[in-house]
Write a protein that holds these residues in place. Sequence first.
Motif, PDB file in Angstrom:
ATOM      1  N   ALA A 141      51.902 -13.925 -20.884  1.00 46.84           N
ATOM      2  CA  ALA A 141      53.080 -14.515 -20.995  1.00 46.84           C
ATOM      3  C   ALA A 141      53.717 -15.748 -20.083  1.00 46.84           C
ATOM      4  O   ALA A 141      53.870 -16.076 -21.098  1.00 46.84           O
ATOM      5  CB  ALA A 141      54.226 -13.910 -20.654  1.00 46.84           C
ATOM      6  N   GLY A 142      52.621 -15.698 -19.281  1.00 46.90           N
ATOM      7  CA  GLY A 142      52.996 -17.025 -18.432  1.00 46.90           C
ATOM      8  C   GLY A 142      53.579 -16.913 -17.285  1.00 46.90           C
ATOM      9  O   GLY A 142      53.294 -18.244 -16.955  1.00 46.90           O
ATOM     10  N   LYS A 143      53.282 -15.742 -16.930  1.00 44.79           N
ATOM     11  CA  LYS A 143      54.180 -15.004 -15.532  1.00 44.79           C
ATOM     12  C   LYS A 143      52.576 -15.896 -14.453  1.00 44.79           C
ATOM     13  O   LYS A 143      53.387 -16.580 -13.611  1.00 44.79           O
ATOM     14  CB  LYS A 143      54.149 -13.867 -15.072  1.00 44.79           C
ATOM     15  N   THR A 144      51.802 -15.357 -14.318  1.00 44.87           N
ATOM     16  CA  THR A 144      51.012 -16.233 -13.795  1.00 44.87           C
ATOM     17  C   THR A 144      51.103 -17.842 -13.341  1.00 44.87           C
ATOM     18  O   THR A 144      51.270 -18.266 -12.284  1.00 44.87           O
ATOM     19  CB  THR A 144      49.167 -15.913 -13.633  1.00 44.87           C
ATOM     20  N   HIS A 187      53.691  -5.639 -15.527  1.00 47.83           N
ATOM     21  CA  HIS A 187      53.964  -5.042 -17.471  1.00 47.83           C
ATOM     22  C   HIS A 187      54.800  -4.015 -17.246  1.00 47.83           C
ATOM     23  O   HIS A 187      55.134  -3.455 -18.709  1.00 47.83           O
ATOM     24  CB  HIS A 187      52.418  -5.638 -18.110  1.00 47.83           C
ATOM     25  N   ASN A 213      47.896 -26.020 -25.001  1.00 48.73           N
ATOM     26  CA  ASN A 213      48.475 -24.340 -24.955  1.00 48.73           C
ATOM     27  C   ASN A 213      50.023 -24.904 -24.618  1.00 48.73           C
ATOM     28  O   ASN A 213      49.434 -24.531 -23.278  1.00 48.73           O
ATOM     29  CB  ASN A 213      47.445 -23.481 -24.652  1.00 48.73           C
ATOM     30  N   ASN A 264      50.560  -9.037 -21.677  1.00 50.88           N
ATOM     31  CA  ASN A 264      49.337 -10.396 -21.171  1.00 50.88           C
ATOM     32  C   ASN A 264      49.425 -11.395 -22.044  1.00 50.88           C
ATOM     33  O   ASN A 264      50.302 -11.690 -22.703  1.00 50.88           O
ATOM     34  CB  ASN A 264      48.433  -9.809 -22.038  1.00 50.88           C
ATOM     35  N   ALA A 314      52.007 -22.840 -22.097  1.00 51.63           N
ATOM     36  CA  ALA A 314      51.998 -22.331 -21.826  1.00 51.63           C
ATOM     37  C   ALA A 314      53.256 -21.570 -21.346  1.00 51.63           C
ATOM     38  O   ALA A 314      53.353 -20.053 -20.993  1.00 51.63           O
ATOM     39  CB  ALA A 314      50.331 -21.579 -20.151  1.00 51.63           C
ATOM     40  N   GLU A 322      52.053  -9.565  -9.845  1.00 54.50           N
ATOM     41  CA  GLU A 322      51.078  -7.612 -10.181  1.00 54.50           C
ATOM     42  C   GLU A 322      50.920  -7.056  -8.549  1.00 54.50           C
ATOM     43  O   GLU A 322      49.131  -6.929  -8.507  1.00 54.50           O
ATOM     44  CB  GLU A 322      50.195  -8.127 -11.449  1.00 54.50           C
ATOM     45  N   GLU A 382      47.079 -13.066  -8.174  1.00 53.45           N
ATOM     46  CA  GLU A 382      46.531 -11.890  -9.762  1.00 53.45           C
ATOM     47  C   GLU A 382      45.552 -11.441  -8.406  1.00 53.45           C
ATOM     48  O   GLU A 382      45.315 -10.208  -8.817  1.00 53.45           O
ATOM     49  CB  GLU A 382      46.187 -12.670 -10.882  1.00 53.45           C
TER      50      GLU A 382
HETATM   51  N1  LIG Z   1      43.702 -22.172 -16.960  1.00 48.29           N
HETATM   52  C1  LIG Z   1      44.119 -22.270 -17.499  1.00 48.29           C
HETATM   53  N2  LIG Z   1      44.073 -23.106 -18.849  1.00 48.29           N
HETATM   54  C2  LIG Z   1      43.674 -22.979 -19.544  1.00 48.29           C
HETATM   55  N3  LIG Z   1      45.067 -22.160 -20.380  1.00 48.29           N
HETATM   56  C3  LIG Z   1      45.249 -21.268 -19.311  1.00 48.29           C
HETATM   57  C4  LIG Z   1      44.758 -21.215 -17.720  1.00 48.29           C
HETATM   58  N4  LIG Z   1      45.051 -20.329 -17.711  1.00 48.29           N
HETATM   59  C5  LIG Z   1      46.314 -19.861 -18.283  1.00 48.29           C
HETATM   60  N5  LIG Z   1      45.808 -20.238 -19.203  1.00 48.29           N
HETATM   61  C6  LIG Z   1      46.728 -20.194 -20.475  1.00 48.29           C
HETATM   62  O1  LIG Z   1      48.387 -20.252 -20.709  1.00 48.29           O
HETATM   63  C7  LIG Z   1      48.711 -18.422 -21.170  1.00 48.29           C
HETATM   64  C8  LIG Z   1      49.694 -17.709 -19.659  1.00 48.29           C
HETATM   65  O2  LIG Z   1      48.640 -17.429 -18.464  1.00 48.29           O
HETATM   66  P1  LIG Z   1      48.885 -16.423 -17.772  1.00 48.29           P
HETATM   67  O3  LIG Z   1      47.875 -16.035 -16.763  1.00 48.29           O
HETATM   68  O4  LIG Z   1      50.094 -17.372 -17.108  1.00 48.29           O
HETATM   69  O5  LIG Z   1      49.486 -15.018 -18.357  1.00 48.29           O
HETATM   70  P2  LIG Z   1      50.553 -13.693 -17.876  1.00 48.29           P
HETATM   71  O6  LIG Z   1      51.757 -13.744 -17.792  1.00 48.29           O
HETATM   72  O7  LIG Z   1      50.015 -13.441 -16.069  1.00 48.29           O
HETATM   73  O8  LIG Z   1      48.936 -12.503 -17.872  1.00 48.29           O
HETATM   74  P3  LIG Z   1      48.931 -11.601 -17.745  1.00 48.29           P
HETATM   75  O9  LIG Z   1      49.466 -10.464 -18.092  1.00 48.29           O
HETATM   76  O10 LIG Z   1      47.207 -11.330 -18.277  1.00 48.29           O
HETATM   77  O11 LIG Z   1      48.390 -12.134 -16.181  1.00 48.29           O
HETATM   78  C9  LIG Z   1      47.989 -18.283 -21.820  1.00 48.29           C
HETATM   79  O12 LIG Z   1      47.728 -18.143 -22.734  1.00 48.29           O
HETATM   80  C10 LIG Z   1      46.086 -18.561 -20.957  1.00 48.29           C
HETATM   81  O13 LIG Z   1      45.429 -18.523 -21.763  1.00 48.29           O
END
Ligand SMILES: Nc1ncnc2c1ncn2[C@@H]1O[C@H](COP(=O)(O)OP(=O)(O)OP(=O)(O)O)[C@@H](O)[C@H]1O
Lengths: 321, 255
Positions: free
Chosen positions: A38-41, A189, A14, A36, A16, A158, A81
């Motif tokens: 998107a890959g921010k974290t 968001h 995947n 959600n 990310a 966040e 987070e």
């Molecule tokens: N430890 C992990 N192992 C596998 N996939 C992961 C892991 N952490 C995140 N992902 C995947 O990476 C992608 C981005 O995740 P991320 O947490 O960066 O999103 P985000 O922008 O922070 O979302 P949110 O607004 O929900 O916090 C998602 O598709 C998630 O499923």
Amino acid sequence: MISVKQLTKKYARNLAVDHISFEVQKGQIVGFLGPNGAGKTTTMRMLTCFMPPTSGGATVAGFDVLEQPLEVKKRIGYLPESPPLYPEMETGEYLTFVGRLKGLSGAELKKRVDYVCDRCAVEDVRNKLLGRLSKGYRQRVGLAQAIIHNPDVLVLDEPTAGLDPKQINETRDLIKGLAGDHTIILSTHILPEVEQTCEQVVIISKGKLVATDSVTNLQNRARGAESLLVEVGSRDGAVDSAVVVTRLQQIPGVSRAQLKTTHGDRNVFEVESQKGFVRGELARAVVQAGWDLNELRPAAVSLEEIFLQLTGAEAAGKGAA
Amino acid sequence: MRNIWIIWRKELRSYFVSPIAYLLLTMFALIFGFFFWNALGYFVMMGMESQMRGQPMPMNLNEEVIRPLLSNASVIGLFFIPMITMRLFAEEKRSGTIELLVTSPVRDIEIILGKWLAALTMYGCMLLFTALNFAFLFKYGNPDWKPLAIGYLGLLLQAGGLLAIGTFISTLTKNQIIAGAATFGVCLLLWILEWVSGYETAAWAQVLAYMSVITHFESFGKGVLDMKDAIYYLTVIFLGLFFTARSMESLRWRS
Ligand SMILES: Nc1ncnc2c1ncn2[C@@H]1O[C@H](COP(=O)(O)OP(=O)(O)OP(=O)(O)O)[C@@H](O)[C@H]1O
Ligand SMILES: [Mg+2]
């Protein structure tokens, strides 16, 4: 201050974060916006050296996250987070521990703990166990630990999640107050949050960079196709909404008009215009037809709309090219 | 160095603010105390018997009480070590506090050493309680203190090795219970490996028996400081901590 180049993170199969590049100048507050997943974290975790990128790289305060992680970590304050709290510690004790971990000691440590307790309004829970704090207070303590060592760069994931409205405003003010000396990157968001606190926005979606621009530019860009709400009434009560819609659609620049809501004899129409300002035309047309123009205001641009518009535009642009 | 100390303090504190430390101390002290008074009672009885027979055997506290007790302690330790190490990393991973540690200007190895040393200190505290029993021996008898000290050193070294293994296993999961159970399994395995030497003398059996942690305690129990055995324990400690460091590194690449 922060420079991200072709940053990429792959989890198993995947993708990310997909070749993201952007720059943040010193003293700026940057909003990191995306739905959600998107890959921010993930991006923030790479910036804070929690995990290394799959490819590409980033520098923080001139230090590479892969080559000199220790130097980067010294200069970054990070609010993950979920606030990283130890439930069995008291607030004051926890902040002291984090302060030590970040290299503070002695009188300075004490001063900083007092300062952040005051600044993040956690003074009244200072002797409480972290495990017993409410969500909002946990968030505040999380913020307090992020700024304890007065870092050059703040990475906040966040920061206002779970806070009450009053506290949200206070936190935003706090963040704004920290800008200048600190470079701040915060994820969210919530669009109004970005509008209120940030100067610069980075929008990502499904791991891809969608837009990076100043807040004002972006708002204008998003409003390029403007959506207006028009309330039309009449002195004798009855207005035939079909007639109004037909009339509104005849105005040059209007791409679509439709009845949105009806409350008794108050009819609200939504008018989408392609470009520029058609408000004058609109008002004139309504008045000339003998109706009353009760209200004319832009429909609030939601994050979703900006998203749909931006991602849509990118896709269209790519299709044309 | 300072960072190790900071982490050590935090870990040790978290043992002692939760019931776990007191539970471990009490259980260990109770079980050890039971063994101690049993051994002593037996010793006294034997002494009286031999006197009644009118042929006083040379009675030796070190040989008859301390030595078996130390071996017992080393076995009891195996059961307690998983409870000391299981939360070290698993809990930080579960609650997300690992993000704080890893993004602080602290080296991985400092985190690991801090945690491992805290675990070792915890075990040291448990041993300290058992030493109270021995203080009693010193009051009413005159055992030799040197073999006792060497025995304790052996216990600490052995625990150090097993704690390092436990620390490593704790980095592999977010679940304390799984970490604890797996550590217990490994400890037990390392203990019973020695049994193969009972019926088999082939090279592989000797290797397996060599790997058993218990085999290497024998010399310490006798009060002999055998460098070979000390080196074995130090190697286990080193390997355990080394794999912990590797695991922390790969944790980041994977997660
Ligand atoms: N430890 C992990 N192992 C596998 N996939 C992961 C892991 N952490 C995140 N992902 C995947 O990476 C992608 C981005 O995740 P991320 O947490 O960066 O999103 P985000 O922008 O922070 O979302 P949110 O607004 O929900 O916090 C998602 O598709 C998630 O499923
Ligand atoms: Mg996130």
